[in-house]
Design a protein around this motif. Structure first.
Motif, PDB file in Angstrom:
ATOM      1  N   ILE A  75      38.027  51.164  24.784  1.00  0.00           N
ATOM      2  CA  ILE A  75      38.173  50.143  25.808  1.00  0.00           C
ATOM      3  C   ILE A  75      39.194  49.108  25.335  1.00  0.00           C
ATOM      4  N   ARG A  76      40.187  48.834  26.174  1.00  0.00           N
ATOM      5  CA  ARG A  76      41.125  47.758  25.868  1.00  0.00           C
ATOM      6  C   ARG A  76      40.722  46.516  26.653  1.00  0.00           C
ATOM      7  N   VAL A  77      40.518  45.418  25.924  1.00  0.00           N
ATOM      8  CA  VAL A  77      40.186  44.132  26.528  1.00  0.00           C
ATOM      9  C   VAL A  77      41.453  43.283  26.537  1.00  0.00           C
ATOM     10  N   SER A  78      41.839  42.774  27.704  1.00  0.00           N
ATOM     11  CA  SER A  78      43.027  41.936  27.832  1.00  0.00           C
ATOM     12  C   SER A  78      42.618  40.569  28.359  1.00  0.00           C
ATOM     13  N   LEU A  79      43.071  39.535  27.681  1.00  0.00           N
ATOM     14  CA  LEU A  79      42.730  38.160  28.042  1.00  0.00           C
ATOM     15  C   LEU A  79      44.001  37.379  28.349  1.00  0.00           C
ATOM     16  N   ASN A  80      44.024  36.728  29.494  1.00  0.00           N
ATOM     17  CA  ASN A  80      45.113  35.830  29.854  1.00  0.00           C
ATOM     18  C   ASN A  80      44.511  34.438  30.027  1.00  0.00           C
ATOM     19  N   CYS A  81      44.628  33.613  28.994  1.00  0.00           N
ATOM     20  CA  CYS A  81      44.015  32.281  29.029  1.00  0.00           C
ATOM     21  C   CYS A  81      44.634  31.416  30.109  1.00  0.00           C
ATOM     22  N   ASP A  82      45.955  31.481  30.236  1.00  0.00           N
ATOM     23  CA  ASP A  82      46.657  30.631  31.199  1.00  0.00           C
ATOM     24  C   ASP A  82      46.517  31.150  32.623  1.00  0.00           C
ATOM     25  N   GLY A  83      46.538  32.476  32.796  1.00  0.00           N
ATOM     26  CA  GLY A  83      46.417  33.067  34.121  1.00  0.00           C
ATOM     27  C   GLY A  83      44.997  33.120  34.630  1.00  0.00           C
ATOM     28  N   GLY A  84      44.015  32.975  33.728  1.00  0.00           N
ATOM     29  CA  GLY A  84      42.616  32.944  34.140  1.00  0.00           C
ATOM     30  C   GLY A  84      42.027  34.284  34.503  1.00  0.00           C
ATOM     31  N   TRP A  85      42.264  35.315  33.660  1.00  0.00           N
ATOM     32  CA  TRP A  85      41.616  36.592  33.923  1.00  0.00           C
ATOM     33  C   TRP A  85      41.320  37.356  32.629  1.00  0.00           C
ATOM     34  N   VAL A  86      40.334  38.248  32.745  1.00  0.00           N
ATOM     35  CA  VAL A  86      39.948  39.165  31.665  1.00  0.00           C
ATOM     36  C   VAL A  86      39.896  40.560  32.274  1.00  0.00           C
ATOM     37  N   ALA A  87      40.634  41.507  31.691  1.00  0.00           N
ATOM     38  CA  ALA A  87      40.705  42.866  32.248  1.00  0.00           C
ATOM     39  C   ALA A  87      40.207  43.880  31.221  1.00  0.00           C
ATOM     40  N   PHE A  88      39.632  44.963  31.740  1.00  0.00           N
ATOM     41  CA  PHE A  88      39.129  46.056  30.914  1.00  0.00           C
ATOM     42  C   PHE A  88      39.781  47.356  31.363  1.00  0.00           C
ATOM     43  N   ASP A 125      40.345  51.687  30.403  1.00  0.00           N
ATOM     44  CA  ASP A 125      40.129  52.876  29.591  1.00  0.00           C
ATOM     45  C   ASP A 125      41.459  53.116  28.880  1.00  0.00           C
ATOM     46  N   ALA A 126      41.529  52.811  27.589  1.00  0.00           N
ATOM     47  CA  ALA A 126      42.805  52.822  26.870  1.00  0.00           C
ATOM     48  C   ALA A 126      43.418  54.210  26.794  1.00  0.00           C
ATOM     49  N   ASP A 127      42.607  55.252  26.778  1.00  0.00           N
ATOM     50  CA  ASP A 127      43.123  56.609  26.660  1.00  0.00           C
ATOM     51  C   ASP A 127      43.687  57.124  27.982  1.00  0.00           C
ATOM     52  N   ARG A 128      43.027  56.815  29.087  1.00  0.00           N
ATOM     53  CA  ARG A 128      43.488  57.277  30.393  1.00  0.00           C
ATOM     54  C   ARG A 128      44.431  56.281  31.056  1.00  0.00           C
ATOM     55  N   GLY A 129      44.456  55.034  30.563  1.00  0.00           N
ATOM     56  CA  GLY A 129      45.311  54.018  31.149  1.00  0.00           C
ATOM     57  C   GLY A 129      44.807  53.511  32.487  1.00  0.00           C
ATOM     58  N   SER A 130      43.512  53.667  32.779  1.00  0.00           N
ATOM     59  CA  SER A 130      42.972  53.249  34.076  1.00  0.00           C
ATOM     60  C   SER A 130      42.261  51.907  33.966  1.00  0.00           C
ATOM     61  N   LEU A 131      42.417  51.106  34.994  1.00  0.00           N
ATOM     62  CA  LEU A 131      41.758  49.805  35.055  1.00  0.00           C
ATOM     63  C   LEU A 131      40.302  49.996  35.453  1.00  0.00           C
ATOM     64  N   LEU A 132      39.386  49.453  34.653  1.00  0.00           N
ATOM     65  CA  LEU A 132      37.957  49.564  34.939  1.00  0.00           C
ATOM     66  C   LEU A 132      37.446  48.374  35.734  1.00  0.00           C
ATOM     67  N   TYR A 133      37.881  47.184  35.342  1.00  0.00           N
ATOM     68  CA  TYR A 133      37.440  45.982  36.038  1.00  0.00           C
ATOM     69  C   TYR A 133      38.282  44.807  35.568  1.00  0.00           C
ATOM     70  N   VAL A 134      38.408  43.794  36.459  1.00  0.00           N
ATOM     71  CA  VAL A 134      39.105  42.569  36.073  1.00  0.00           C
ATOM     72  C   VAL A 134      38.359  41.363  36.630  1.00  0.00           C
ATOM     73  N   PHE A 135      38.057  40.401  35.768  1.00  0.00           N
ATOM     74  CA  PHE A 135      37.558  39.100  36.193  1.00  0.00           C
ATOM     75  C   PHE A 135      38.800  38.239  36.449  1.00  0.00           C
ATOM     76  N   SER A 136      38.988  37.768  37.664  1.00  0.00           N
ATOM     77  CA  SER A 136      40.183  36.996  37.982  1.00  0.00           C
ATOM     78  C   SER A 136      39.801  35.631  38.547  1.00  0.00           C
ATOM     79  N   GLY A 137      40.796  34.732  38.593  1.00  0.00           N
ATOM     80  CA  GLY A 137      40.552  33.404  39.120  1.00  0.00           C
ATOM     81  C   GLY A 137      39.594  32.589  38.288  1.00  0.00           C
ATOM     82  N   VAL A 138      39.585  32.841  36.982  1.00  0.00           N
ATOM     83  CA  VAL A 138      38.645  32.162  36.083  1.00  0.00           C
ATOM     84  C   VAL A 138      39.260  30.851  35.578  1.00  0.00           C
ATOM     85  N   SER A 139      38.472  29.792  35.543  1.00  0.00           N
ATOM     86  CA  SER A 139      38.903  28.533  34.945  1.00  0.00           C
ATOM     87  C   SER A 139      38.236  28.390  33.582  1.00  0.00           C
TER      88      SER A 139
END
Length: 268
Positions: A217-230, A232-246
């Motif tokens: 699992i690849r976890v990506s954090l954008n502190c300034d953009g306000g999102w956390v994405a997950f 599947d690192a091997d398949r390159g598919s997006l599993l879920y994204v928390f967006s609009g986070v303060s």
């Protein structure tokens, strides 16, 4: 909402009574399968880029920061499958990969960490460790050593299908000594695995439509953009994204949870 169960040390899976009480999830958004037109477009782009390598610009123009940020967002959230395209872009456009290690001062007394602080699993008994303010003493959680307040960061975690586990991001101010809700309102942005089901911990609860069994699992954090994405690192598919986070400027830490036979290894 429901509270997380008491210490995961006592979880029993399969009987439907004392098993792990799932946190809350909502459907994820996966990358669509590649069509023939997509494949042809990729071949066309590759051909153009390869020709451009033979005829480099004499005075290349630097990427504006705003454009660079948009490319990063496009990559993180939608285009992991276009890795070949980004391999031709300047190194300065690559997504920063954090060198995450586990912080033993935050680890629950039942957790066992490897010598390089990259792997965590459940032990069979409580260890004698100092009960400092940073340590989780109610749930089997552990945090990464380095926190983040700005910028973009990502790391990869090798996971399995045994027991229960969770990876993600948490606020520095979360309660470490008592009951917590596994949700953004309590400072957790987490992907959870339990009993063959993957969930994003948010209300209302819903299993994610995950294809296959992710190994990394690849976890990506954008502190300034306000999102956390997950992903599947091997398949390159997006599993879920928390967006609009303060995040409100608070320090954020990589988060890890293991229960029963689960084993997590930071591979980045």
């Amino acid at each position: 909402m429901a509270l997380l169960p008491r210490s995961p040390i006592f979880f029993r899976f399969g009987d439907g009574k004392d098993g792990f009480v799932p946190a809350w999830g909502s459907p994820g958004e996966g990358c669509p399968p590649e069509s023939q037109a997509d494949a042809q477009s990729e071949r066309d782009v590759r051909s153009i880029l390869q020709r451009s390598e033979k005829e480099p610009y004499k005075n290349p123009v630097a990427f504006p920061p705003e454009l660079k940020s948009r490319i990063w967002d496009f990559w993180d959230l939608r285009c992991s499958s276009l890795l070949f395209l980004f391999s031709f872009l300047p190194l300065s456009l690559s997504i920063p990969t954090a060198n995450v290690t586990l912080d033993p001062d935050t680890a629950h007394p039942c957790l066992l960490l490897s010598e390089d602080h990259k792997t965590v699993r459940m032990g069979h008994k409580m260890q004698k460790v100092p009960d400092n303010p940073k340590r989780f003493s109610y749930y089997t959680f552990v945090l990464g050593r380095e926190g983040f307040t700005a910028g973009r960061h990502s790391w990869e975690v090798r996971v399995g299908s045994e027991g229960a586990w969770a990876v993600g991001v948490t606020r520095e101010s979360v309660d470490r000594k008592g009951l917590v809700y596994f949700c953004p309102e309590d400072g957790f942005w987490v992907l959870l695995y339990s009993q063959g089901t993957y969930e994003a911990c948010i209300d209302p609860s819903s299993a994610l439509p995950v294809s296959g069994e992710p190994k990394t699992i690849r976890v990506s954090l954008n502190c300034d953009g306000g999102w956390v994405a997950f992903h599947d690192a091997d398949r390159g598919s997006l599993l879920y994204v928390f967006s609009g986070v303060s995040f409100a400027g608070e320090t954020l830490f990589p988060f890890f949870y293991v229960g029963d036979d689960a084993l997590l290894t930071i591979s980045s």
